[in-house]
Design an enzyme around this catalytic site. Structure first.
Site, short mmCIF file in Angstrom:
data_model
loop_
_atom_site.label_atom_id
_atom_site.label_comp_id
_atom_site.label_asym_id
_atom_site.label_seq_id
_atom_site.Cartn_x
_atom_site.Cartn_y
_atom_site.Cartn_z
N GLY A 298 94.63 10.75 95.55
CA GLY A 298 93.41 10.10 95.07
C GLY A 298 92.82 10.81 93.85
O GLY A 298 92.55 12.00 93.90
N GLY B 266 89.86 9.98 92.33
CA GLY B 266 88.45 9.63 92.16
C GLY B 266 87.68 10.91 91.81
O GLY B 266 88.26 11.91 91.38
N PHE B 267 86.35 10.88 92.03
CA PHE B 267 85.54 12.06 91.70
C PHE B 267 86.06 13.30 92.43
O PHE B 267 86.13 14.39 91.86
CB PHE B 267 84.08 11.86 92.12
CG PHE B 267 83.31 10.93 91.23
CD1 PHE B 267 83.01 11.29 89.93
CD2 PHE B 267 82.89 9.70 91.70
CE1 PHE B 267 82.29 10.43 89.12
CE2 PHE B 267 82.17 8.84 90.89
CZ PHE B 267 81.87 9.21 89.58
N GLU C 244 71.30 -2.98 92.63
CA GLU C 244 71.68 -2.92 91.21
C GLU C 244 72.31 -4.23 90.75
O GLU C 244 72.00 -4.73 89.68
CB GLU C 244 72.63 -1.73 90.98
CG GLU C 244 71.87 -0.41 91.12
CD GLU C 244 72.68 0.84 90.77
OE1 GLU C 244 72.08 1.80 90.30
OE2 GLU C 244 73.90 0.84 90.97
N ASP D 98 84.58 10.81 99.84
CA ASP D 98 84.20 9.71 100.74
C ASP D 98 85.05 9.62 102.00
O ASP D 98 84.60 9.08 103.01
CB ASP D 98 84.38 8.38 100.01
CG ASP D 98 83.14 7.96 99.23
OD1 ASP D 98 82.25 8.80 99.06
OD2 ASP D 98 83.09 6.78 98.81
C1 LIG Z 1 79.48 0.00 93.69
C2 LIG Z 1 79.26 1.49 93.93
C3 LIG Z 1 78.17 2.12 93.34
C4 LIG Z 1 77.97 3.51 93.54
N1 LIG Z 1 76.92 4.12 92.91
C5 LIG Z 1 76.78 5.47 93.04
C6 LIG Z 1 75.76 6.16 92.31
O1 LIG Z 1 74.98 5.55 91.57
N2 LIG Z 1 75.69 7.51 92.45
C7 LIG Z 1 76.55 8.21 93.24
O2 LIG Z 1 76.46 9.44 93.32
N3 LIG Z 1 77.51 7.58 93.95
C8 LIG Z 1 77.64 6.23 93.86
N4 LIG Z 1 78.62 5.59 94.55
C9 LIG Z 1 79.47 6.36 95.46
C10 LIG Z 1 80.55 7.09 94.70
O3 LIG Z 1 81.14 6.25 93.74
C11 LIG Z 1 81.57 7.58 95.71
O4 LIG Z 1 80.92 8.41 96.65
C12 LIG Z 1 82.67 8.36 95.01
O5 LIG Z 1 83.37 7.55 94.11
C13 LIG Z 1 83.63 8.95 96.05
O6 LIG Z 1 84.61 9.65 95.36
P1 LIG Z 1 86.04 9.85 96.03
O7 LIG Z 1 86.86 10.60 95.04
O8 LIG Z 1 85.90 10.40 97.39
O9 LIG Z 1 86.62 8.40 96.21
P2 LIG Z 1 86.94 7.30 95.11
O10 LIG Z 1 86.11 7.45 93.91
O11 LIG Z 1 86.91 6.00 95.85
O12 LIG Z 1 88.44 7.63 94.69
C14 LIG Z 1 89.49 7.46 95.58
C15 LIG Z 1 90.77 7.33 94.78
O13 LIG Z 1 91.85 7.29 95.69
C16 LIG Z 1 92.77 6.29 95.30
N5 LIG Z 1 93.45 5.85 96.51
C17 LIG Z 1 92.92 5.25 97.60
N6 LIG Z 1 93.88 5.02 98.53
C18 LIG Z 1 95.02 5.50 98.01
C19 LIG Z 1 96.35 5.57 98.50
N7 LIG Z 1 96.70 5.08 99.70
N8 LIG Z 1 97.29 6.11 97.71
C20 LIG Z 1 96.98 6.58 96.48
N9 LIG Z 1 95.73 6.54 95.97
C21 LIG Z 1 94.76 6.03 96.73
C22 LIG Z 1 91.90 5.23 94.67
O14 LIG Z 1 92.64 4.43 93.76
C23 LIG Z 1 90.84 6.07 93.95
O15 LIG Z 1 91.22 6.40 92.64
C24 LIG Z 1 78.85 4.22 94.38
C25 LIG Z 1 79.93 3.56 94.98
C26 LIG Z 1 80.14 2.21 94.75
C27 LIG Z 1 81.30 1.51 95.39
#
Ligand SMILES: Cc1cc2nc3c(=O)[nH]c(=O)nc-3n(C[C@H](O)[C@H](O)[C@H](O)COP(=O)(O)OP(=O)(O)OC[C@H]3O[C@@H](n4cnc5c(N)ncnc54)[C@H](O)[C@@H]3O)c2cc1C
Length: 439
Positions: free
Chosen positions: A14, A16-17, A174, A304
């Protein structure tokens, strides 16, 4: 040992952030080799998905190539792969198409997916807002509806200008504010034949307030701003069923609509269910204070997908800042482990929460004590925080130019209908809202 060129190998699922934060920190260390796996070849900035969906930003403003991020770091390999199997004991992951990666350490950072809570028809007929793909589909549906009403105003009687938004958290608020602005500003400027006064935006939430974590004063502020933007807020109300041409609310109201937007909740990404661990709240993986998984040395879950306890013992919220900080903290612990030092518990530094309501209004609870500010000041704080969270300098500049343009122009950003399949509607497919049934 899976070390490469004498370097320790870390596999991250992943980008993401959380995954990106972890990979960036490890990339600074020459004795580390990282394989970053993602099903997309880009990092997406989820907080701004709603701006793509409502044509305020272009998709390229919020998606950044993962290969470009690490172009100057030869100790990070990016691989396009959707992981479907996880073996924690051997720290090995596999993709459905035959890919397999093992590391000295394994980091699960696959994020969340929408949670429809078993709502009938919601997965098939609503538009979630969790990925760039979701956002471009929603944008095309909204623009497709405006184009079709422009040609045939009678479609308004069949719900073509009714928008139902599920969930009164930041996503729902939003997107509701942004659609309100679109109707007030874009329609008169670009869709002059569409009668904007007949548009109806419903925002429904089962709870008793919008943006629940804010104060009562803030709840009133948000409700008032949305009311001025023409949003009809229904609290204590959920969506019971979503059909192709209508939604049924929990109070029995039938709303003809071709656009139900799902901001009703999230749960852990499917990877959480595939690693053989019991799933905690929201299907997430419980982690120890140092972000490792109990009984699986060298395996971590961050962002997340993880249930990370805060200082009060309650799980931290699913936020970009939690994800980014937990990614960096996991990297520190991986480095500590490899260098024979003790791992540290993760401490979240709360910088606050914020939400934007339309182009000019916002609400922010800033700092550890969540000091609340509304209006222009909060709007500026929102712009600053979101620009600083963006991955690349080019993205930041482009997004700020778009925001500035949007602030002063009437029409907003690119109204590009590029997902024909999302815009295509069979107006005859729902007997409950056919003219004979409705009259
Ligand atoms: C619409 C929306 C608005 C938001 N607004 C805010 C805000 O204003 N402020 C704030 O702080 N937070 C906000 N959030 C929350 C924030 O975006 C998330 O908490 C954050 O993105 C989590 O980061 P992460 O890296 O855990 O997951 P993600 O950002 O979801 O990244 C997960 C990554 O894993 C990859 N992935 C998933 N499954 C697989 C797999 N099986 N194999 C390979 N890759 C995979 C995905 O493609 C993705 O790139 C918002 C969320 C959403 C949906």
């Amino acid at each position: 040992m899976s070390s490469e060129n004498g370097r320790r190998h870390v596999v991250i699922v992943g980008g993401g952030f959380a995954g990106l934060g972890c990979a960036q920190k490890l990339a600074d260390h020459e004795d580390m080799h990282v394989t970053l796996l993602d099903r997309n070849n880009y990092h997406q900035f989820q907080p701004l998905l709603y701006q793509v969906a409502t044509s305020l930003l272009a998709p390229a403003d919020i998606a950044h190539s993962l290969r470009e991020v690490f172009a100057d770091q030869d100790n990070v390999d990016v691989k396009l792969a959707e992981i479907s199997e996880v073996d924690l004991a051997s720290k090995t992951v596999k993709s459905g198409d035959g890919g397999e990666w093992s590391g000295d350490a394994l980091v699960l950072a696959a994020g969340s997916q929408p949670n429809f809570f078993g709502t009938q028809g919601a997965p098939e007929n609503s538009f979630p807002l969790y990925s760039l793909d979701n956002a471009t589909q929603l944008r095309s549906r909204i623009l497709g509806l405006l184009e079709q009403v422009d040609r045939d105003p009678k479609l308004i009687d069949r719900g073509a200008l009714n928008f139902v938004i599920v969930g009164g958290g930041p996503t729902g608020v939003e997107v509701a504010g942004a659609i309100g602005d679109m109707i007030e500003l874009t329609l008169p400027a670009e869709y002059r034949n569409v009668d904007a006064s007949r548009a109806h935006i419903y925002l429904v939430d089962l709870g008793d307030a919008l943006l629940k974590p804010f104060s009562d004063k803030a709840h009133h502020y948000v409700a008032n701003v949305l009311k001025k933007k023409g949003v009809d807020v229904h609290l204590g109300t959920g969506v019971k069923e979503v059909h192709t041409g209508h939604a049924v609310l929990s109070d029995g109201t039938l709303v003809p609509t071709r656009c139900v937007i799902w901001g009703g909740g999230i749960k852990a990404a499917p990877v959480a269910a595939n690693c053989g661990l019991a799933q905690g709240r929201g299907g997430r993986i419980d982690v120890q204070p140092d972000l490792t998984l109990a009984g699986s040395p060298g395996a971590y879950a961050i962002g997340d997908i993880a249930n990370i306890s805060g200082p009060d013992g309650q799980p931290l919220p699913q936020l970009g800042s939690v994800a980014l900080q937990s990614g960096k903290a996991a990297a520190e612990n991986i480095l500590a482990d490899f260098h024979g030092k003790p791992r540290e518990p993760f401490v979240y530094r709360d910088k606050g929460i914020m939400a934007m309501i339309g182009r000019t209004e916002a609400i922010a609870a800033v700092g550890k004590k969540h000091h609340e500010v509304h209006g222009q000041l909060a709007h500026l704080a929102w712009l600053g925080v979101h620009a600083s969270l963006m991955t690349g300098t080019r993205d930041k500049i482009e997004a700020i130019i778009e925001w500035g343009w949007d602030r002063f122009s009437k029409t907003g950003g690119p109204h590009v209908l590029d997902r024909g399949e999302a815009a295509e509607i069979d107006w005859e497919d729902d007997p409950a809202v056919m003219p004979s049934a409705a009259s």
